[in-house]
Write a protein that holds these residues in place. Structure first.
Motif, PDB file in Angstrom:
ATOM      1  N   LEU A 158     -14.401   4.502  40.977  1.00  0.00           N
ATOM      2  CA  LEU A 158     -14.796   3.105  41.164  1.00  0.00           C
ATOM      3  C   LEU A 158     -13.582   2.197  41.265  1.00  0.00           C
ATOM      4  O   LEU A 158     -13.515   1.307  42.113  1.00  0.00           O
ATOM      5  N   LEU A 159     -12.601   2.460  40.401  1.00  0.00           N
ATOM      6  CA  LEU A 159     -11.431   1.579  40.332  1.00  0.00           C
ATOM      7  C   LEU A 159     -10.442   1.836  41.455  1.00  0.00           C
ATOM      8  O   LEU A 159      -9.937   0.920  42.081  1.00  0.00           O
ATOM      9  N   TYR A 160     -10.160   3.150  41.742  1.00  0.00           N
ATOM     10  CA  TYR A 160      -9.081   3.467  42.688  1.00  0.00           C
ATOM     11  C   TYR A 160      -9.570   4.116  43.975  1.00  0.00           C
ATOM     12  O   TYR A 160      -8.774   4.350  44.876  1.00  0.00           O
ATOM     13  N   GLY A 161     -10.824   4.492  44.073  1.00  0.00           N
ATOM     14  CA  GLY A 161     -11.286   5.253  45.237  1.00  0.00           C
ATOM     15  C   GLY A 161     -10.698   6.658  45.185  1.00  0.00           C
ATOM     16  O   GLY A 161     -10.312   7.133  44.106  1.00  0.00           O
ATOM     17  N   ASP A 162     -10.610   7.350  46.353  1.00  0.00           N
ATOM     18  CA  ASP A 162     -10.023   8.686  46.474  1.00  0.00           C
ATOM     19  C   ASP A 162     -10.513   9.661  45.394  1.00  0.00           C
ATOM     20  O   ASP A 162      -9.742  10.093  44.546  1.00  0.00           O
ATOM     21  N   PRO A 163     -11.786  10.028  45.452  1.00  0.00           N
ATOM     22  CA  PRO A 163     -12.307  10.927  44.417  1.00  0.00           C
ATOM     23  C   PRO A 163     -11.867  12.373  44.612  1.00  0.00           C
ATOM     24  O   PRO A 163     -11.940  13.169  43.674  1.00  0.00           O
ATOM     25  N   VAL A 164     -11.405  12.775  45.819  1.00  0.00           N
ATOM     26  CA  VAL A 164     -11.073  14.194  46.034  1.00  0.00           C
ATOM     27  C   VAL A 164      -9.608  14.445  45.723  1.00  0.00           C
ATOM     28  O   VAL A 164      -8.732  13.981  46.428  1.00  0.00           O
ATOM     29  N   ALA A 165      -9.350  15.185  44.663  1.00  0.00           N
ATOM     30  CA  ALA A 165      -7.971  15.555  44.327  1.00  0.00           C
ATOM     31  C   ALA A 165      -7.986  16.705  43.334  1.00  0.00           C
ATOM     32  O   ALA A 165      -8.980  16.935  42.658  1.00  0.00           O
ATOM     33  N   GLY A 166      -6.891  17.429  43.289  1.00  0.00           N
ATOM     34  CA  GLY A 166      -6.664  18.408  42.218  1.00  0.00           C
ATOM     35  C   GLY A 166      -7.514  19.646  42.253  1.00  0.00           C
ATOM     36  O   GLY A 166      -8.128  20.010  41.263  1.00  0.00           O
ATOM     37  N   VAL A 215     -17.428  13.724  29.133  1.00  0.00           N
ATOM     38  CA  VAL A 215     -16.254  12.840  29.121  1.00  0.00           C
ATOM     39  C   VAL A 215     -15.596  12.827  30.498  1.00  0.00           C
ATOM     40  O   VAL A 215     -15.246  11.771  31.036  1.00  0.00           O
ATOM     41  N   PHE A 216     -15.460  13.985  31.097  1.00  0.00           N
ATOM     42  CA  PHE A 216     -14.832  14.086  32.416  1.00  0.00           C
ATOM     43  C   PHE A 216     -15.620  13.332  33.481  1.00  0.00           C
ATOM     44  O   PHE A 216     -15.051  12.633  34.315  1.00  0.00           O
ATOM     45  N   VAL A 217     -16.945  13.476  33.435  1.00  0.00           N
ATOM     46  CA  VAL A 217     -17.796  12.809  34.430  1.00  0.00           C
ATOM     47  C   VAL A 217     -17.552  11.306  34.367  1.00  0.00           C
ATOM     48  O   VAL A 217     -17.303  10.663  35.389  1.00  0.00           O
ATOM     49  N   ILE A 218     -17.562  10.755  33.171  1.00  0.00           N
ATOM     50  CA  ILE A 218     -17.336   9.315  33.020  1.00  0.00           C
ATOM     51  C   ILE A 218     -15.951   8.929  33.518  1.00  0.00           C
ATOM     52  O   ILE A 218     -15.776   7.989  34.292  1.00  0.00           O
ATOM     53  N   PHE A 219     -14.959   9.745  33.138  1.00  0.00           N
ATOM     54  CA  PHE A 219     -13.579   9.482  33.540  1.00  0.00           C
ATOM     55  C   PHE A 219     -13.450   9.447  35.054  1.00  0.00           C
ATOM     56  O   PHE A 219     -12.914   8.495  35.640  1.00  0.00           O
ATOM     57  N   ILE A 220     -13.985  10.472  35.736  1.00  0.00           N
ATOM     58  CA  ILE A 220     -13.857  10.575  37.190  1.00  0.00           C
ATOM     59  C   ILE A 220     -14.646   9.455  37.879  1.00  0.00           C
ATOM     60  O   ILE A 220     -14.178   8.847  38.847  1.00  0.00           O
ATOM     61  N   PHE A 221     -15.808   9.174  37.331  1.00  0.00           N
ATOM     62  CA  PHE A 221     -16.650   8.125  37.900  1.00  0.00           C
ATOM     63  C   PHE A 221     -15.929   6.776  37.846  1.00  0.00           C
ATOM     64  O   PHE A 221     -15.793   6.084  38.846  1.00  0.00           O
ATOM     65  N   VAL A 222     -15.404   6.460  36.698  1.00  0.00           N
ATOM     66  CA  VAL A 222     -14.704   5.181  36.515  1.00  0.00           C
ATOM     67  C   VAL A 222     -13.467   5.118  37.394  1.00  0.00           C
ATOM     68  O   VAL A 222     -13.196   4.124  38.067  1.00  0.00           O
ATOM     69  N   ARG A 223     -12.719   6.266  37.426  1.00  0.00           N
ATOM     70  CA  ARG A 223     -11.509   6.289  38.242  1.00  0.00           C
ATOM     71  C   ARG A 223     -11.835   6.067  39.728  1.00  0.00           C
ATOM     72  O   ARG A 223     -11.143   5.335  40.425  1.00  0.00           O
TER      73      ARG A 223
END
Ligand code: UDP
Ligand code: MG
Length: 321
Positions: free
Chosen positions: A268-276, A258-266
């Motif tokens: 794609l939509l917003y960029g900036d994958p590095v956080a938290g 679930v997390f992988v899909i969530f992060i992947f989609v996020r």
């Protein structure tokens, strides 16, 4: 029923083996003997003779001498004395192995198992029960914290074990030779009698009585000892803890997906994958902890298996008669 009268010596057609595990019970033994002898008339009328088997579990006081004193006046008294303290479970099995009675009863030396109800227990055997078990209905005189954990333990056992383990059950049990032999046929090293009694089955009658405080000496069970004993019980009669690893495994796989899909989609939509990264540290610590816990549980079962495989004797005898 007839007693044979022969030169003043009576012989009886049946016998009852009374098995008494004793660890530092020199004061209790004479008192115990006195109390149990009050039931003798009843049993003689029923054509049953007593046989006493005191098992000295490596006592450091005069327990052995107390038994020898009894033997001087009563030939029916027998002793098995261990080379060191092996625990009550070993004492029970040693007593069983030595007993020859048609019926067997386990009784504590401290009179917490009231001899007064023994006749009633015997009556039930006569009515077709194979074993008569006792449980105390209250835990009077016990520290509240101990009662609390004892209750939790029995609650948990009910959920995770198929074997019936009754809350408040004592080891005070009267049984036929058939049941005694069934118990003897269980050769496991890690013994948990409450579970073994339930496991063998047979028709069991439950009697209830109010808790009696011990007559002399003190209890040998510290809180810690009881805690370890309860873990033994869980491991001896349930394999549910072993499946905890699988349950966590499945859970975490689903979560990860679930997390992988969530992060992947996020991303794609917003960029900036590095956080938290703080949350990352928490997750790593949590999963690491769960993994260690699961490995630990497996280690516990493995250590039990290790002891079973070594197949050491359950007790060593120093002296017996
Ligand atoms: N006992 C034993 N070996 C041990 C501890 C206890 O044979 O290592 C015996 C003890 O002498 C007594 C019975 O087991 O006859 C029950 O022990 P205790 O009264 O200490 O337990 P409690 O009644 O408090 O559960
Ligand atoms: Mg006791």
């Amino acid at each position: 029923m007839m007693n044979l009268e022969d030169n003043g010596l009576k012989t009886y057609s049946k016998s009852l083996s009374i098995i008494v595990p004793c660890y530092n019970e020199e004061e209790s033994i004479p008192l115990f003997y006195e109390e149990i002898m009050k039931q003798e008339t009843f049993f003689h009328e029923k054509d049953v003779e007593f046989e006493f088997i005191f098992v000295d579990d490596g006592s450091k006081d005069g327990t052995v001498n107390a038994v020898k004193t009894l033997r001087e006046k009563d030939e029916r008294v027998h002793l098995v004395s261990f080379s060191r303290n092996f625990g009550k479970e070993s004492a029970i099995i040693a007593g069983l192995e030595k007993s020859i009675g048609d019926f067997v009863v386990f009784m504590d030396a401290d009179l917490q198992d009231p001899p007064a109800i023994l006749p009633e227990m015997y009556e039930y055997i006569g009515q077709g029960y194979d074993s008569v078990a006792t449980r105390r209905v209250d835990r009077k005189g016990e520290p509240p914290i101990r009662s609390f954990f004892a209750r939790r333990f029995y609650g948990l056992m009910r959920k995770i074990s198929k074997t019936e383990i009754v809350d408040g059950a004592r080891d005070y049990r009267l049984m036929t030779r058939q049941v005694a032999d069934a118990i003897l046929s269980m050769r496991e090293y890690n013994r948990f009698s409450k579970g073994i009694f339930g496991w063998v089955g047979y028709r069991t009658k439950w009697l209830e009585y109010e808790n009696v405080e011990r007559i002399a000496g003190e209890t040998k069970w510290s809180f810690w000892k009881l805690f370890l004993y309860s873990l033994d019980g869980i491991m001896a009669f349930s394999t549910v803890p072993l499946s905890i690893a699988s349950i966590f495994g499945i859970l975490f796989c689903v979560l990860a997906f679930v997390f992988v899909i969530f992060i992947f989609v996020r991303a794609l939509l917003y960029g900036d994958p590095v956080a938290g990264w703080p949350s990352m540290v928490c997750i790593i610590l949590f999963i690491g902890g769960v993994q260690l816990l699961c490995v630990g549980i497996m280690g516990q079962y493995m250590s039990k298996m290790y002891m079973e495989v070594k197949d050491r004797p359950k007790y060593l005898v120093k002296e017996e008669f």
